[in-house]
Write a protein that holds these residues in place. Structure first.
Motif, short mmCIF file in Angstrom:
data_model
loop_
_atom_site.label_atom_id
_atom_site.label_comp_id
_atom_site.label_asym_id
_atom_site.label_seq_id
_atom_site.Cartn_x
_atom_site.Cartn_y
_atom_site.Cartn_z
N GLY A 57 39.32 50.80 43.50
CA GLY A 57 39.28 49.88 42.62
C GLY A 57 40.00 48.27 43.28
O GLY A 57 40.88 48.69 44.12
N SER A 100 40.33 45.35 41.62
CA SER A 100 40.33 44.14 40.46
C SER A 100 41.51 43.50 40.86
O SER A 100 42.33 44.01 41.54
CB SER A 100 40.52 44.83 38.97
OG SER A 100 41.74 45.55 39.02
N VAL A 116 43.61 42.75 38.68
CA VAL A 116 44.90 43.37 37.76
C VAL A 116 45.52 44.33 38.68
O VAL A 116 46.73 44.40 38.33
CB VAL A 116 44.37 43.69 36.46
CG1 VAL A 116 45.24 44.25 35.72
CG2 VAL A 116 43.51 42.57 35.87
N LYS A 155 37.13 55.17 35.43
CA LYS A 155 35.98 56.08 35.13
C LYS A 155 36.74 57.30 35.00
O LYS A 155 37.31 57.87 35.96
CB LYS A 155 35.02 56.21 36.35
CG LYS A 155 34.36 55.01 36.61
CD LYS A 155 33.22 54.43 35.61
CE LYS A 155 32.31 53.28 35.73
NZ LYS A 155 33.06 52.14 36.14
P1 NDP Z 1 38.04 47.07 36.42
O1 NDP Z 1 36.99 47.33 35.87
O2 NDP Z 1 38.36 45.57 36.48
O3 NDP Z 1 38.11 47.44 38.05
C1 NDP Z 1 37.69 48.47 38.39
C2 NDP Z 1 37.30 48.54 39.87
O4 NDP Z 1 37.12 49.96 40.21
C3 NDP Z 1 36.04 47.84 40.58
O5 NDP Z 1 36.71 47.09 41.49
C4 NDP Z 1 35.19 48.81 40.86
O6 NDP Z 1 34.16 48.29 41.91
C5 NDP Z 1 35.90 49.76 41.06
N1 NDP Z 1 34.96 51.15 40.71
C6 NDP Z 1 34.38 51.31 39.36
N2 NDP Z 1 33.63 52.44 39.50
C7 NDP Z 1 33.60 52.85 40.89
C8 NDP Z 1 33.02 53.89 41.39
N3 NDP Z 1 32.08 54.76 40.86
N4 NDP Z 1 33.27 54.16 42.61
C9 NDP Z 1 34.15 53.34 43.37
N5 NDP Z 1 34.77 52.24 42.69
C10 NDP Z 1 34.52 51.93 41.40
O7 NDP Z 1 39.37 47.69 35.93
P2 NDP Z 1 40.97 47.62 36.12
O8 NDP Z 1 41.32 47.27 37.24
O9 NDP Z 1 41.21 46.50 35.11
O10 NDP Z 1 41.58 48.76 35.26
C11 NDP Z 1 41.32 49.95 36.12
C12 NDP Z 1 41.83 51.23 35.20
O11 NDP Z 1 43.38 50.96 35.19
C13 NDP Z 1 41.16 51.36 33.77
O12 NDP Z 1 41.05 52.46 33.42
C14 NDP Z 1 42.32 50.84 33.15
O13 NDP Z 1 42.58 51.13 31.57
C15 NDP Z 1 43.68 51.25 33.69
N6 NDP Z 1 44.81 50.12 33.77
C16 NDP Z 1 45.91 50.68 33.11
C17 NDP Z 1 46.85 50.07 33.02
C18 NDP Z 1 48.17 50.45 32.57
O14 NDP Z 1 48.52 51.59 32.99
N7 NDP Z 1 49.08 49.88 31.84
C19 NDP Z 1 46.91 48.55 32.95
C20 NDP Z 1 45.67 47.94 33.71
C21 NDP Z 1 44.51 48.75 33.79
P3 NDP Z 1 33.63 46.88 41.90
O15 NDP Z 1 34.45 45.89 42.40
O16 NDP Z 1 32.58 47.15 43.27
O17 NDP Z 1 33.02 46.69 40.73
#
Ligand code: NDP
Length: 284
Positions: free
Chosen positions: A165, A167, A169, A211
């Motif tokens: 990931g 992002s 965030v 995911k």
């Molecule tokens: P985003 O959707 O913004 O980012 C997801 C990232 O994961 C992207 O960089 C994406 O790649 C990558 N990704 C998605 N699917 C795949 C895959 N199949 N293979 C490889 N990489 C993949 O999500 P967030 O970063 O905002 O959140 C991630 C998770 O963390 C979520 O489940 C969210 O609920 C959780 N979360 C928990 C928090 C807490 O504990 N308080 C706070 C914030 C988030 P690409 O850049 O190429 O699209």
């Protein structure tokens, strides 16, 4: 069978260290104060807000809440943020996102004074995370991962860490925090060619892809430390992480559960940021 690293003891230890600092600030006439800004009534925001209120109360932090309906205009929200920026008695601000679609989220985030940005939403705060100056505040979830590893005695120096990931965030700021800890960091994403291979090579594997159960046996190797940041709802309506918990327990040395893992540490990191911001405001 791998160990289960729960978040609650980490959060408790962090909070206990904050209590005397909050008391000292209050005695000095600077009661540490957080503003929580919420637009609308999304259940996950309400739930996080309850957790944050409880954590702040335990730590000795005052919380001022600013609630707007989701029909509020961007100007109304900007005016609330302007007041928070100006109010010396408020040291930090948490703004729930995403904002309603009719608002320009980037513009709203950038209107917050970086010194009061407790969750890395301004470019000023993120820049300091990337440069490592320590002036700003990283996103709480990213820092919660590092706190978790520290608490359970993992020295990151020289470790091969893979973060799934990228992002702003979680993944990217987390990679920077890990680099500052001298880890060798690989960031994976949807274009990564051999995700299972990259993940297996990690000594510390951190999943933040969003995911449900996407990382299973083929992504894991014996002795790994696995942190699962993902919060997802699976096809049965259950809250699950990005990692198959059963597979990680079978293979890894340690794994964080969902719920009750990394997510349980974020409000205590938020509280730590508020205390630090108040100490800075008090000239400590
Ligand atoms: P985003 O959707 O913004 O980012 C997801 C990232 O994961 C992207 O960089 C994406 O790649 C990558 N990704 C998605 N699917 C795949 C895959 N199949 N293979 C490889 N990489 C993949 O999500 P967030 O970063 O905002 O959140 C991630 C998770 O963390 C979520 O489940 C969210 O609920 C959780 N979360 C928990 C928090 C807490 O504990 N308080 C706070 C914030 C988030 P690409 O850049 O190429 O699209």
């Amino acid at each position: 069978m791998g160990e289960i690293w729960k978040g609650a003891p980490v959060a408790q230890a962090l909070t206990e260290r904050l209590i005397p600092r909050a008391k000292a600030l209050t005695a000095q006439g600077v009661p540490p104060t957080l503003a929580i800004v919420r637009v609308g009534e999304r259940p996950e925001d309400l739930s996080y807000e309850r957790g944050a209120l409880k954590r702040c109360e335990t730590a000795g932090i005052t919380v001022k809440r600013f609630h707007l309906p989701d029909t509020a205009s961007q100007e109304e929200l900007l005016s609330v943020i302007h007041c928070i920026n100006e109010e010396q008695a408020i040291h930090g601000c948490l703004l729930f996102r995403p904002l309603p679609r009719h608002m320009d989220e980037k513009a709203v985030c950038e209107s917050l004074a970086p010194a009061k940005d407790m969750d890395g939403i301004t470019s000023g705060s993120l820049a300091s995370v990337f440069s490592g100056t320590g002036e700003g505040y990283p996103p709480c979830t990213a820092q919660a991962c590092v706190e978790m590893l520290h608490h359970y005695g993992c020295d990151l120096t020289g470790k091969r860490v893979v973060v799934v990931g990228r992002s702003l965030v979680v993944g990217r700021p987390l990679a920077m925090l890990l680099l500052h800890e001298h880890a060798t960091v690989t960031l994976c994403h949807t274009r990564t060619r051999d995700l299972p291979g990259e993940c297996r090579r990690a000594e510390v594997l951190i999943a933040a892809a969003g995911k449900a159960n996407m990382l299973g046996t083929e992504h894991l190797s014996p002795g790994q430390l696995v942190l699962d940041v993902g919060i997802n709802v699976d096809e049965h309506g259950h809250l699950v992480g990005d990692v198959s918990f059963a597979a990680a327990q079978d293979t890894a040395a340690a794994v964080t559960p969902v719920p009750g893992g990394v997510g349980a540490v974020t409000t205590s990191v938020l509280a730590a940021h508020v205390i630090l911001a108040a100490e800075r405001a008090a000239g400590r």
